[in-house]
Motif scaffolding. Structure first.
Motif, PDB file in Angstrom:
ATOM      1  N   ASP A  33      -0.705  -5.072 -15.030  1.00 27.26           N
ATOM      2  CA  ASP A  33      -1.577  -5.364 -15.262  1.00 27.26           C
ATOM      3  C   ASP A  33      -2.247  -6.066 -16.876  1.00 27.26           C
ATOM      4  O   ASP A  33      -2.790  -7.129 -17.161  1.00 27.26           O
ATOM      5  CB  ASP A  33      -2.919  -3.809 -14.817  1.00 27.26           C
ATOM      6  CG  ASP A  33      -2.625  -3.492 -14.302  1.00 27.26           C
ATOM      7  OD1 ASP A  33      -2.305  -4.023 -13.029  1.00 27.26           O
ATOM      8  OD2 ASP A  33      -3.642  -2.575 -13.412  1.00 27.26           O
TER       9      ASP A  33
ATOM     10  N   ARG B 103      -6.535  -4.418  -9.205  1.00 23.97           N
ATOM     11  CA  ARG B 103      -5.821  -3.790 -10.638  1.00 23.97           C
ATOM     12  C   ARG B 103      -5.194  -2.880  -9.486  1.00 23.97           C
ATOM     13  O   ARG B 103      -4.065  -3.237  -8.455  1.00 23.97           O
ATOM     14  CB  ARG B 103      -7.423  -3.078 -10.796  1.00 23.97           C
ATOM     15  CG  ARG B 103      -7.627  -2.323  -9.291  1.00 23.97           C
ATOM     16  CD  ARG B 103      -9.271  -1.476  -9.585  1.00 23.97           C
ATOM     17  NE  ARG B 103      -9.662  -1.449  -8.771  1.00 23.97           N
ATOM     18  CZ  ARG B 103     -10.707  -1.374  -8.621  1.00 23.97           C
ATOM     19  NH1 ARG B 103     -12.036  -1.659  -8.934  1.00 23.97           N
ATOM     20  NH2 ARG B 103     -11.585  -1.032  -6.644  1.00 23.97           N
ATOM     21  N   THR B 104      -4.341  -2.430 -10.269  1.00 22.52           N
ATOM     22  CA  THR B 104      -3.671  -1.122  -9.956  1.00 22.52           C
ATOM     23  C   THR B 104      -3.953   0.095  -9.613  1.00 22.52           C
ATOM     24  O   THR B 104      -4.873   0.699 -10.428  1.00 22.52           O
ATOM     25  CB  THR B 104      -2.351  -0.530 -11.604  1.00 22.52           C
ATOM     26  OG1 THR B 104      -1.455  -1.847 -11.154  1.00 22.52           O
ATOM     27  CG2 THR B 104      -1.066   0.339 -10.780  1.00 22.52           C
TER      28      THR B 104
ATOM     29  N   ARG C 231       4.165  -0.733 -13.121  1.00 19.33           N
ATOM     30  CA  ARG C 231       3.076  -1.074 -12.233  1.00 19.33           C
ATOM     31  C   ARG C 231       1.634  -1.790 -13.349  1.00 19.33           C
ATOM     32  O   ARG C 231       0.645  -2.889 -13.516  1.00 19.33           O
ATOM     33  CB  ARG C 231       2.289  -0.437 -10.865  1.00 19.33           C
ATOM     34  CG  ARG C 231       3.511  -0.490  -9.948  1.00 19.33           C
ATOM     35  CD  ARG C 231       3.185   0.147  -9.042  1.00 19.33           C
ATOM     36  NE  ARG C 231       2.141   0.990  -8.682  1.00 19.33           N
ATOM     37  CZ  ARG C 231       1.428   2.073  -8.126  1.00 19.33           C
ATOM     38  NH1 ARG C 231       2.372   3.517  -8.234  1.00 19.33           N
ATOM     39  NH2 ARG C 231       0.409   2.025  -8.128  1.00 19.33           N
ATOM     40  N   LEU C 232       1.326  -0.483 -13.915  1.00 19.09           N
ATOM     41  CA  LEU C 232       0.853  -0.679 -15.218  1.00 19.09           C
ATOM     42  C   LEU C 232       0.781  -1.871 -15.975  1.00 19.09           C
ATOM     43  O   LEU C 232       0.046  -2.562 -17.183  1.00 19.09           O
ATOM     44  CB  LEU C 232       0.533   0.439 -15.946  1.00 19.09           C
ATOM     45  CG  LEU C 232      -0.487   1.434 -15.312  1.00 19.09           C
ATOM     46  CD1 LEU C 232      -0.266   3.225 -16.182  1.00 19.09           C
ATOM     47  CD2 LEU C 232      -1.830   1.608 -14.856  1.00 19.09           C
TER      48      LEU C 232
ATOM     49  N   VAL D 217       5.188   4.587 -12.115  1.00  8.00           N
ATOM     50  CA  VAL D 217       3.455   3.493 -12.496  1.00  8.00           C
ATOM     51  C   VAL D 217       3.579   2.656 -13.461  1.00  8.00           C
ATOM     52  O   VAL D 217       2.850   2.053 -13.757  1.00  8.00           O
ATOM     53  CB  VAL D 217       2.706   4.983 -12.086  1.00  8.00           C
ATOM     54  CG1 VAL D 217       1.581   4.677 -12.711  1.00  8.00           C
ATOM     55  CG2 VAL D 217       3.017   5.506 -11.762  1.00  8.00           C
TER      56      VAL D 217
END
Length: 318
Positions: A201, A180-181, A197-198, A194
């Motif tokens: 997911d 997970r982030t 990175r999300l 961010v």
């Protein structure tokens, strides 16, 4: 005078004799006798026509557009850098995921095969893509991401929906650390770095949803075979690579009762007879050996066989 056998020839002769003695004295493979065996799901009399035609099941895949209802959320724009999230792009990704099972032929919009030329049509739709944040220690936050997929599967020949109703599967990330982030104190989900990175997911959750759907599809469209020959514990089957079998597959041999249902013939009942292991897989046939048999039953030519859940679980899904 030259010796009849030199030392090398003598050693080879002794080794050959030892091998013959071992083969003669080797214990026969142990076959267990059991009171019963579990019958796998998915046995289908009409799909046995594929054995006569010498081919795999043809599956046609189509992804519908993401549902725009208020309960759904589109993927973030950053996903477009990782995955083509158009219906055609998602169809391609879903098709490629299913192909990894190697159990059936898979077609989509890129192919020359249309839905009408396939055996099975699969419609899938992403109905929700969600991401929420939960607090961790020291002011950090963890992202929990889910992609919910609805799948329908229809038999083109009968018009029957094979799941009965739409099946929903959900791919998830965030359930364990390292998957997970995690946002550090002060980081915002709106920060560009961010968000990137999300988006990863979301990508992982999407792929997992496709894998889960593929496994559900495989459990219904599992390969079937007929018993071709019986020689003690050595069993020959009609069913090989062309029908979706792979080396070291295990099959449950069963003896059915066949009944008429309208214009169709169906399995009215199926009685498991034995469990067999197929180490040698050819194009259209396979050589197998009996692992266990149900008490008071013997395998007969003309019996049927279907792949076990355990063999399906060993299929390589990534």
């Amino acid at each position: 005078m030259r010796p009849i056998l030199n030392m090398r020839d003598l050693l080879l002769a002794l080794l050959l004799l030892a091998g013959l003695l071992l083969a003669a004295t080797a214990p026969a493979q142990k076959v267990d006798t059991v009171p019963s065996l579990a019958m796998p799901s998915g046995a289908d009399y009409e799909r046995l026509r594929l054995l006569k035609e010498g081919r795999m099941t043809k599956v046609y895949v189509d992804m519908l557009r993401i549902d725009d209802s208020k309960d759904s959320q589109h993927f973030p724009p950053e996903m477009a850098r990782l995955v083509d999230i158009t219906p055609a792009g998602l169809t391609r990704l879903f098709t490629d995921t299913i192909l990894k099972s190697r159990r059936f032929e898979v077609y989509d919009l890129r192919s020359t095969v249309t839905a009408e030329q396939a055996d099975i049509v699969i419609d899938a739709q992403i109905i929700a893509a969600t991401q929420e944040f939960k607090p961790l220690e020291a002011g950090m936050q963890a992202a929990f991401t889910g992609v919910l997929l609805s799948v329908q599967m229809k038999d083109v020949y009968t018009g029957k929906y094979l799941f009965g109703t739409a099946v929903q599967v959900e791919g998830k990330t965030g359930l364990v650390s390292g998957d997970r982030t995690v946002l550090a104190p002060g980081e915002s989900p709106d920060d560009p770095g961010v968000r990137a990175r999300l988006a990863v997911d979301y990508q992982h959750a999407l792929r997992r949803a496709f894998v889960l759907a593929g496994q559900r599809i495989e459990s219904i469209l599992r390969p079937q075979a007929t018993i071709l020959s019986v020689d003690g514990n050595d069993i020959g089957i009609v069913g090989g690579q062309v029908q979706g079998f792979q080396g070291d597959d295990e099959l449950v041999v069963f003896r059915p009762k066949i009944a008429k249902l309208g214009q169709r013939e169906v399995f009215a009942s199926t009685k498991p007879v034995a469990l067999i292991h197929c180490a040698s897989i050819a194009t259209d046939t396979s050589q197998c050996s009996v692992v266990s048999r149900v008490a008071d039953f013997q395998i007969q030519e003309g019996d049927f066989a279907i792949i076990t859940d355990g063999s399906l679980r060993k299929t390589r899904w990534e």
